[in-house]
Design an enzyme around this catalytic site. Structure first.
Site, PDB file in Angstrom:
ATOM      1  N   MET A  30      89.900  94.214 -35.647  1.00  0.00           N
ATOM      2  CA  MET A  30      89.082  95.037 -36.536  1.00  0.00           C
ATOM      3  C   MET A  30      89.951  95.557 -37.686  1.00  0.00           C
ATOM      4  SD  MET A  30      86.166  96.797 -34.247  1.00  0.00           S
ATOM      5  CE  MET A  30      87.091  98.148 -33.595  1.00  0.00           C
ATOM      6  N   ALA A  32      93.297  97.116 -39.802  1.00  0.00           N
ATOM      7  CA  ALA A  32      94.294  98.192 -39.667  1.00  0.00           C
ATOM      8  C   ALA A  32      95.414  97.671 -38.765  1.00  0.00           C
ATOM      9  CB  ALA A  32      93.678  99.478 -39.122  1.00  0.00           C
ATOM     10  N   HIS A  34      98.703  96.387 -36.889  1.00  0.00           N
ATOM     11  CA  HIS A  34      99.989  97.007 -36.550  1.00  0.00           C
ATOM     12  C   HIS A  34     100.812  95.974 -35.789  1.00  0.00           C
ATOM     13  CE1 HIS A  34      98.148  97.395 -32.628  1.00  0.00           C
ATOM     14  NE2 HIS A  34      97.166  98.122 -33.146  1.00  0.00           N
ATOM     15  N   HIS A  37      99.146  93.894 -33.053  1.00  0.00           N
ATOM     16  CA  HIS A  37      98.382  92.721 -33.521  1.00  0.00           C
ATOM     17  C   HIS A  37      99.332  91.576 -33.886  1.00  0.00           C
ATOM     18  CE1 HIS A  37      95.316  95.900 -34.757  1.00  0.00           C
ATOM     19  NE2 HIS A  37      94.622  95.094 -33.983  1.00  0.00           N
ATOM     20  N   GLU A 151      96.102  93.494 -23.647  1.00  0.00           N
ATOM     21  CA  GLU A 151      95.737  94.135 -22.377  1.00  0.00           C
ATOM     22  C   GLU A 151      95.474  95.631 -22.535  1.00  0.00           C
ATOM     23  OE1 GLU A 151      98.719  93.205 -19.441  1.00  0.00           O
ATOM     24  OE2 GLU A 151      97.788  91.274 -19.001  1.00  0.00           O
ATOM     25  N   LYS A 152      95.724  96.190 -23.716  1.00  0.00           N
ATOM     26  CA  LYS A 152      95.389  97.607 -23.875  1.00  0.00           C
ATOM     27  C   LYS A 152      93.894  97.801 -23.605  1.00  0.00           C
ATOM     28  CE  LYS A 152      94.952  99.983 -27.785  1.00  0.00           C
ATOM     29  NZ  LYS A 152      93.693 100.737 -27.601  1.00  0.00           N
ATOM     30  N   MET A 187     100.187 100.909 -28.835  1.00  0.00           N
ATOM     31  CA  MET A 187      99.839 100.751 -30.254  1.00  0.00           C
ATOM     32  C   MET A 187      98.333 100.585 -30.418  1.00  0.00           C
ATOM     33  SD  MET A 187     102.781  98.778 -32.197  1.00  0.00           S
ATOM     34  CE  MET A 187     104.438  99.388 -32.086  1.00  0.00           C
ATOM     35  N   SER A 188      97.816 101.271 -31.418  1.00  0.00           N
ATOM     36  CA  SER A 188      96.381 101.225 -31.686  1.00  0.00           C
ATOM     37  C   SER A 188      96.169 101.557 -33.154  1.00  0.00           C
ATOM     38  CB  SER A 188      95.675 102.280 -30.826  1.00  0.00           C
ATOM     39  OG  SER A 188      94.383 102.539 -31.340  1.00  0.00           O
ATOM     40  N   ARG A 190      93.985 103.333 -34.206  1.00  0.00           N
ATOM     41  CA  ARG A 190      93.588 104.750 -34.262  1.00  0.00           C
ATOM     42  C   ARG A 190      94.803 105.680 -34.374  1.00  0.00           C
ATOM     43  NH1 ARG A 190      89.330 102.810 -30.860  1.00  0.00           N
ATOM     44  NH2 ARG A 190      87.352 103.395 -31.784  1.00  0.00           N
TER      45      ARG A 190
HETATM   46  O1  PAF Z   1      89.619  94.738 -29.766  1.00  0.00           O
HETATM   47  C1  PAF Z   1      89.081  94.728 -30.898  1.00  0.00           C
HETATM   48  O2  PAF Z   1      89.709  94.961 -31.928  1.00  0.00           O
HETATM   49  C2  PAF Z   1      87.603  94.429 -31.003  1.00  0.00           C
HETATM   50  O3  PAF Z   1      86.900  94.956 -29.926  1.00  0.00           O
HETATM   51  C3  PAF Z   1      87.299  92.926 -31.179  1.00  0.00           C
HETATM   52  C4  PAF Z   1      87.704  92.121 -29.977  1.00  0.00           C
HETATM   53  C5  PAF Z   1      88.003  92.407 -32.422  1.00  0.00           C
HETATM   54  C6  PAF Z   1      85.795  92.728 -31.390  1.00  0.00           C
HETATM   55  O4  PAF Z   1      85.339  93.409 -32.509  1.00  0.00           O
END
Ligand code: PAF
Length: 283
Positions: A30, A32, A34, A37, A151-152, A187-188, A190
């Protein structure tokens, strides 16, 4: 770097790559982005010739309008960050809501054999229908050979594996370890919204998970849960939403421990208005 916002265009580009016998990995996000990702993207690049990174804040998986509105949207810096990993082998798919939902922004209803009713499912109404809807659409459009999830969001990962199994979708789902800040905070996207006091306090979540893991060696799930609840009741600013010890396969809360099963502890905590989740393998 190729950036697509139109599903037909990206589908054509992928047909071309597949005609050349190249393998396609996918990392749905989604945005943003980090380091967490980027770890998924790096793993996907090791396993595949080309990697599609989708960047799409999916409205149907938010049960809280405010969270959807405030979710960070940083496409330009996301693309710059991806370029640091590869300038040639990543395709970005950043569709509009219309490209995905065509004016009908609603979720499909799914049956994930009960996985959807545990933990997050109890607190985020309709969340997993939204996740299932978007991930199924991404797989229809991109048709990746492999797709990578962290896995988070362990419950999400289990649900996506179930989705693929139930709908016979020809993609291999690869789960990747949680990537943490040096202080242990998972890490998130958010985390960027945490106010300074909450940022300082947030590593308490992983510290508590680690202590819970240690206690689970000798104590029952009920006793460990009570202990965790007490730690948060004493905490100045973090607010516990849930702490649950579950069977890793069914995600159902553990009643009596068995040494034939594996367990995981799951936690959701409010740091002001920011909801943070984390989990840890217990055995
Ligand atoms: O984990 C996420 O960022 C979201 O839930 C995903 C898998 C991209 C679906 O929108």
């Amino acid at each position: 770097m190729e950036i697509y916002s139109d599903k037909q265009q990206i589908a054509l580009a992928i047909d071309d790559l597949k005609a050349k016998k190249l393998t396609i990995g996918m990392v749905p996000t989604m945005g943003a982005l980090h380091q967490g990702h980027l770890q998924l993207v790096k793993k996907a690049l090791l396993d595949n010739d080309k990697v599609v990174v989708s960047i799409f804040v999916n409205p149907t998986q938010f049960d809280n309008k405010d969270d959807l509105v405030k979710y960070p949207r940083t496409l330009d810096s996301d693309v710059e960050l991806l370029k640091t990993v590869s300038k040639t082998n990543i395709l970005v798919y950043a569709p509009t809501v219309d490209d995905i939902y065509g004016g009908n922004t609603v979720s499909q209803k799914f049956d994930f054999d009960g996985l959807e009713f545990e933990m997050e499912g109890k607190f985020r109404n309709g969340h997993f229908d939204g996740v299932g809807t978007i991930v199924k659409r991404f797989f229809d459009i991109v048709k990746p050979h492999k797709a990578y999830f962290g896995e988070k969001d362990f419950q999400q990962l289990a649900i996506i594996k179930k989705l693929v199994e139930k709908y016979n979708i020809p993609v291999k789902i690869v789960g990747c370890k949680i990537h943490r800040e040096a202080n242990g905070l998972a890490m998130s996207s958010r985390n960027t919204r945490l106010k300074p006091d909450y940022k300082t306090a947030a590593p308490f979540i992983f510290e508590t998970l680690n202590s819970a893991k240690e206690k689970f060696g000798t104590k029952s799930a009920v006793k460990v849960t009570e202990w965790v609840e007490k730690q948060f009741a004493k905490h100045d600013i973090l607010e516990l939403e849930y702490f649950i010890i579950s069977d890793t396969k069914t995600l159902k809360p553990v009643k009596r421990k068995s040494n034939k099963k594996t367990y995981r502890a799951f936690i959701a905590v409010y740091a002001d208005d920011i909801r943070l989740i984390d989990n840890i393998a217990l055995n």
